[in-house]
Scaffold this motif. Structure first.
Motif, PDB file in Angstrom:
ATOM      1  N   LEU A   2      44.561  34.012  40.210  1.00  0.00           N
ATOM      2  CA  LEU A   2      43.562  34.708  41.026  1.00  0.00           C
ATOM      3  C   LEU A   2      42.169  34.613  40.408  1.00  0.00           C
TER       4      LEU A   2
ATOM      5  N   HIS B 144      41.046  30.992  40.908  1.00  0.00           N
ATOM      6  CA  HIS B 144      40.627  30.759  42.298  1.00  0.00           C
ATOM      7  C   HIS B 144      39.233  31.318  42.541  1.00  0.00           C
ATOM      8  N   ARG B 145      38.985  32.475  42.004  1.00  0.00           N
ATOM      9  CA  ARG B 145      37.690  33.128  42.218  1.00  0.00           C
ATOM     10  C   ARG B 145      36.542  32.290  41.664  1.00  0.00           C
TER      11      ARG B 145
ATOM     12  N   LEU C 193      40.544  29.723  49.619  1.00  0.00           N
ATOM     13  CA  LEU C 193      40.516  31.174  49.438  1.00  0.00           C
ATOM     14  C   LEU C 193      41.552  31.940  50.272  1.00  0.00           C
TER      15      LEU C 193
ATOM     16  N   ALA D 145      44.644  32.098  48.292  1.00  0.00           N
ATOM     17  CA  ALA D 145      44.459  32.949  47.113  1.00  0.00           C
ATOM     18  C   ALA D 145      44.465  34.413  47.511  1.00  0.00           C
ATOM     19  N   LEU D 146      43.842  34.726  48.646  1.00  0.00           N
ATOM     20  CA  LEU D 146      43.810  36.110  49.105  1.00  0.00           C
ATOM     21  C   LEU D 146      45.216  36.593  49.444  1.00  0.00           C
TER      22      LEU D 146
ATOM     23  N   HIS E 175      41.371  42.148  42.837  1.00  0.00           N
ATOM     24  CA  HIS E 175      41.193  40.725  43.093  1.00  0.00           C
ATOM     25  C   HIS E 175      41.033  40.449  44.591  1.00  0.00           C
ATOM     26  N   GLN E 176      41.653  41.255  45.419  1.00  0.00           N
ATOM     27  CA  GLN E 176      41.414  41.102  46.863  1.00  0.00           C
ATOM     28  C   GLN E 176      39.926  41.301  47.155  1.00  0.00           C
TER      29      GLN E 176
ATOM     30  N   TYR F 164      37.402  40.914  45.072  1.00  0.00           N
ATOM     31  CA  TYR F 164      36.656  39.777  44.515  1.00  0.00           C
ATOM     32  C   TYR F 164      36.701  38.590  45.475  1.00  0.00           C
ATOM     33  N   LEU F 165      37.883  38.306  45.999  1.00  0.00           N
ATOM     34  CA  LEU F 165      38.048  37.116  46.841  1.00  0.00           C
ATOM     35  C   LEU F 165      37.348  37.293  48.186  1.00  0.00           C
TER      36      LEU F 165
END
Length: 916
Positions: free
Chosen positions: A704, A707-708, A727, A730-731, A742-743, A745-746
């Protein structure tokens, strides 16, 4: 205008004495007069006047004294020139220059009467001790040199007068002089001649016996051949013994290299080495094997023979000989004594007596002594003459720091040849026609030789001895990294890089030899002391000692920035040695330690840049690794900038070795710095490696985070579509893992992807509002401020300035609460855009100026440059054209320096704003 230096300083301007009382002012005048009508560099003047007791700002102090001197002498007399000062006057108005001219004319005179007249006039110029009260090393050195010239002139005049009819009248003068110079055999011979020709043969013979006993007791030697001949002639009653015959003048220098090229700056340094402080003038020429130390020394010496009429001595001390041990000092000094005319039987058996005799023979002489290939200071110091008129040039692969510290040696270090110099060297060996015919290949050969003169010489030798060999084939051979040192080998010991480098390494202590190999394996083009300590697994103090050993051996160079670097070919050889002599486990452990050092220190650096953010967690430091910590953001920025190439190389090393955790963590920790500096290509490449490494680890949190940063890097590299593709998956991964932060952030990164891909600000706002709903301010205060800022920006782009201002004010308030300078500055800059839309130019300017100032202060030059373009537009709108051009050119210079840091629309806006 007239000047007297050979006694108490006296200056007369238009026939009237000029008052120059202050010692430093007198020193400045004397220092300029000695180099009359020549520009004397400011640093040379400062060293002459103050020696080691320099004032806090020597140039300012010097300027002040020059102004006073110009007032005393007249404005036109002392002028400032580029880098120094010039005193203009007639040499005949300065007694020192008249003295030196008369000595030269006397040496060339053929008749005794003319010679005696010139010498008498020269000696009559002396009225006392020169430069009294001026006590810096340079003045002491010059004073002693001139006293020796005066002494030699007195002996020359005595020789002429002894050939006349009134030789006996010289007895009192010469006897008194001999008492002051008891070991001078020439003077003692003159005393004997004066006594003999004055009818006192017995006294003359007793004088010889007295000299013989003195030499035996004090120096352990016998009188030289010339004094013995005078004794024999007096003993046999010869009424007219010949004057003392001078000892032979040695000319031992080897032939200067015919293919020497370049080195103009170093030759100039050697020319000025006479300005160095200390009892003897020394130029210590250091450098790695094959760098051209001996060539430089011999080439310089060949052009200076006229300056050393009493001869040139040369010895190869064999400090780094492939088969023989370094030459003992006793062997070297015996060779010098023989060259100076001392019979084998007259050489004293005691080594100390030999050295004393050697120094006595050089007293008052102007001799050049070249001590080539010295192993160390201990081998050099005994061979230093005591006469300041002599010049000593030492070459060594060691820096000879003790020689610099204890004897005022002037260190002269050699670097590689420039590309034009390298081409010139090859042309002299193989001809310009062949080089011109294969110009592109020649450039490649020069690059592969890395400017090392020996490597270039080996290439030239191979080309010259095999004219049928195309240069292309030789370049292909050298391009093979694993075989390059094979290609730089002619089969002879002196023309093999491996052999030459081995001469330097065979004397290394085990610890230094190990460090030499490990440093070659270290990631990056250079290395700092803390990283080197981690590599070696040693404390910093012990590592510094080892590095200094390698530096002194010229196997390592230390730049002005304090970082250490190896020459490319030395590094290639060191890599071979590491693989050959160090166990694989030792090499692997060292590389793990240095990579861990970069990782641990990057963590502290990231925290210093983002003190209120949420850094990733890294493991405990490995044994032997001590991370750096930073007092503030500026210190961290400096470290990241200095280490960026090494951090990039460490990441690549981790990729190569499949150290997946280190790969993604290094990329993450460097991401903020690279973003701020506009290093977008490195940011995207590292993020791509991070994503691959995290997926191979199977670590969801790592994936995660990777990915960000990968999506964000892709957006700002102009590939927003890549982010939009990656993305959503990743989400979904973050949602399955239940990772709320992290949700958020994405979603934030997805918002930026929507803006940069299609300019859909409604979709952008939807994502960023979803991010806001997922977090609390204390989860990540830095991120919370960025979310508020972006929501405000989205409202601005949608035309709702009131809503935009409210959200941006919230962002500024939150940033101040959490002391987020970066977030506050960015939100303030966006408030400038709101004011701009309102037509409030003054308010917009205030916002943009504040944002730029803060962003520059904290090192976020990329965002600062964005706001500079808008600030320039505002300046133009209110009629501040000069300010507009200033800031717009600043922005344009930034974009030109780092075009990756600019999106096309910012660059186009900058160019448009600058257009008429």
């Amino acid at each position: 205008m007239r000047f007297r230096l050979l006694g108490e300083l006296e200056v007369r301007v238009d026939g009237r004495p000029a008052e120059i009382r202050r010692p430093r002012l007198r020193g400045l005048l004397t220092a300029l007069l000695t180099d009359l009508n020549k520009v004397v560099p400011a640093d040379v003047l400062a060293e002459r006047i103050w020696g080691e007791r320099l004032p806090v700002n020597p140039r300012n102090a010097l300027y002040s004294y020059v102004s006073r001197l110009r007032t005393a002498l007249g404005e036109a007399t002392v002028a400032q020139r580029s880098g120094g000062y010039l005193l203009t006057a007639d040499p005949e108005a300065v007694d020192l220059h008249v003295f030196l001219r008369l000595l030269g004319e006397a040496a060339a005179a053929g008749e005794d009467e003319e010679k005696a007249g010139l010498l008498t006039r020269a000696l009559a110029l002396w009225t006392g001790e020169p430069f009294a009260g001026l006590d810096t090393p340079w003045f002491a050195n010059l004073r002693e040199t001139l006293e020796n010239r005066r002494f030699a002139a007195r002996l020359d005049l005595a020789d002429v007068r002894l050939r006349g009819d009134r030789a006996g009248e010289l007895i009192p003068e010469l006897t008194a002089l001999a008492e002051a110079h008891p070991f001078d055999e020439r003077l003692r011979g003159q005393v004997m001649l004066a006594l003999h020709r004055g009818g006192r043969q017995g006294a003359a013979l007793r004088e010889y016996d007295r000299m013989r006993r003195l030499l035996a007791e004090e120096l352990g030697t016998d009188p030289g051949a010339a004094l013995r001949r005078v004794h024999e002639q007096i003993l046999h009653g010869d009424p007219r013994p010949a004057p003392v015959v001078a000892r032979p003048v040695p000319h031992q220098l080897p032939a200067a290299p015919s293919s020497f090229v370049g080195r103009d700056e170093l030759l100039a340094v050697l020319d000025h080495a006479g300005e160095a402080a200390g009892p003897v003038v020394i130029s210590a020429i250091g450098g790695a094997g094959g760098i051209g130390k001996t060539w430089l020394a011999l080439h310089w010496a060949a052009g200076k023979l006229d300056e050393f009429p009493d001869g040139q001595l040369y010895v190869n001390l064999r400090g780094f000989d492939p088969v023989a041990e370094p030459m003992p000092v006793s062997v070297a000094v015996r060779g010098f004594l023989h060259a100076l005319g001392v019979d084998g039987a007259a050489v004293p058996p005691d080594p100390d007596a030999q050295l004393a005799l050697y120094r006595s023979l050089l007293a008052g002489k102007r001799v050049l002594v070249v001590l080539d290939n010295a192993a160390g200071t201990d081998q050099v110091v005994p061979l230093l003459p005591g006469s300041p008129a002599c010049r000593v040039v030492v070459t060594s692969r060691h820096r000879l720091g003790a020689l610099v510290a204890t004897h005022g040696a002037r260190p002269v270090s050699l670097d590689v040849l420039s590309a034009p110099e390298a081409r010139e060297l090859l042309a002299r060996h193989v001809g310009r026609d062949r080089l011109d015919a294969e110009a592109g290949t020649v450039d490649e050969l020069i690059r592969l030789c890395a400017g090392l003169p020996l490597a270039l010489g080996i290439v030239a030798a191979r080309v010259a001895t095999a004219p049928e060999l195309p240069l292309r084939l030789l370049a292909e051979e050298l391009a093979d990294h694993s075989a390059r040192l094979d290609g730089l080998d002619t089969g002879e010991a002196g023309l093999s890089l491996r052999t030459v480098f081995s001469w330097s390494t065979r004397q290394l202590a085990p610890g230094a030899a190990t460090a030499f190999g490990l440093l070659a394996l270290a990631p990056g083009p250079d290395i700092g002391l803390p990283a080197a300590a981690a590599l070696a697994g040693l404390p910093a103090a012990a590592t510094r000692t080892v590095l200094r050993t390698l530096e002194n051996a010229h196997l390592l160079t230390r730049g002005a920035n304090g970082r250490y670097r190896m020459h490319d070919l030395v590094r290639l050889y060191a890599t071979e040695e590491a693989v050959r002599t160090l166990p694989k486990s030792a090499r692997d452990d060292a590389l793990r330690r240095v990579t861990d050092f970069y990782l641990q220190t990057s963590w502290h650096g990231h925290v210093a840049l983002e003190p209120i953010g949420r850094p990733i967690r890294v493991g405990s430091p490995l044994s032997g690794t001590e991370a750096l910590r930073f007092a503030d953001r500026d210190e961290a920025l400096r470290w990241f900038t200095a280490e960026h190439a090494c951090l990039t190389a460490a990441t690549e090393l981790a990729v190569e070795r499949a150290w997946h955790t280190q790969v993604w963590q290094l990329a993450w920790l460097m991401n903020e710095y690279r973003s701020r500096q506009g290093r977008l290509a490195e940011r995207e490449a590292a993020a791509r490696h991070a994503l691959t490494a995290a997926e191979r680890l199977g670590d969801v949190s790592a994936q995660l985070a990777a990915h960000r940063i990968f999506a964000s890097a892709s957006i700002f590299a102009g590939r927003a579509e890549v982010a939009l593709e990656s993305l959503p998956g990743a989400l979904a991964l973050a949602e399955r893992a239940g990772d709320r932060l992290h949700q958020a952030y994405l979603h934030y990164v997805l918002a930026g992807a929507e803006e940069y891909h299609s300019g859909d600000y409604h979709a952008e706002r939807a994502h960023v509002e979803r991010a806001l709903a997922l977090i609390e301010p204390d989860d990540d205060p830095r991120f919370y401020v960025k979310v508020l800022d972006l929501i405000g920006f989205c409202h601005l782009q949608s035309g709702d300035r009131l809503e935009a201002r409210q959200w941006l004010d919230r962002a500024v308030t939150a940033a101040r609460k959490y002391r987020d300078l970066d977030g506050e500055a960015h939100a303030v800059g966006n408030l400038g855009y709101v004011a701009l839309r309102d037509g409030a130019w003054t308010a917009a300017i205030e916002h943009f100026e504040r944002a730029v100032e803060v962003l520059r202060t904290i090192g976020n030059v990329r965002h600062a440059t964005f706001f500079l373009v808008s600030l320039g537009d505002c300046y133009r709108a209110v009629g501040r054209q000069a300010d507009a051009h200033r800031v717009l050119h600043d922005a344009l210079d930034r974009y030109r320096t780092n075009p990756e840091g600019a999106r096309r629309k910012e660059l186009e806006a900058c160019l448009l704003a600058l257009s008429p």
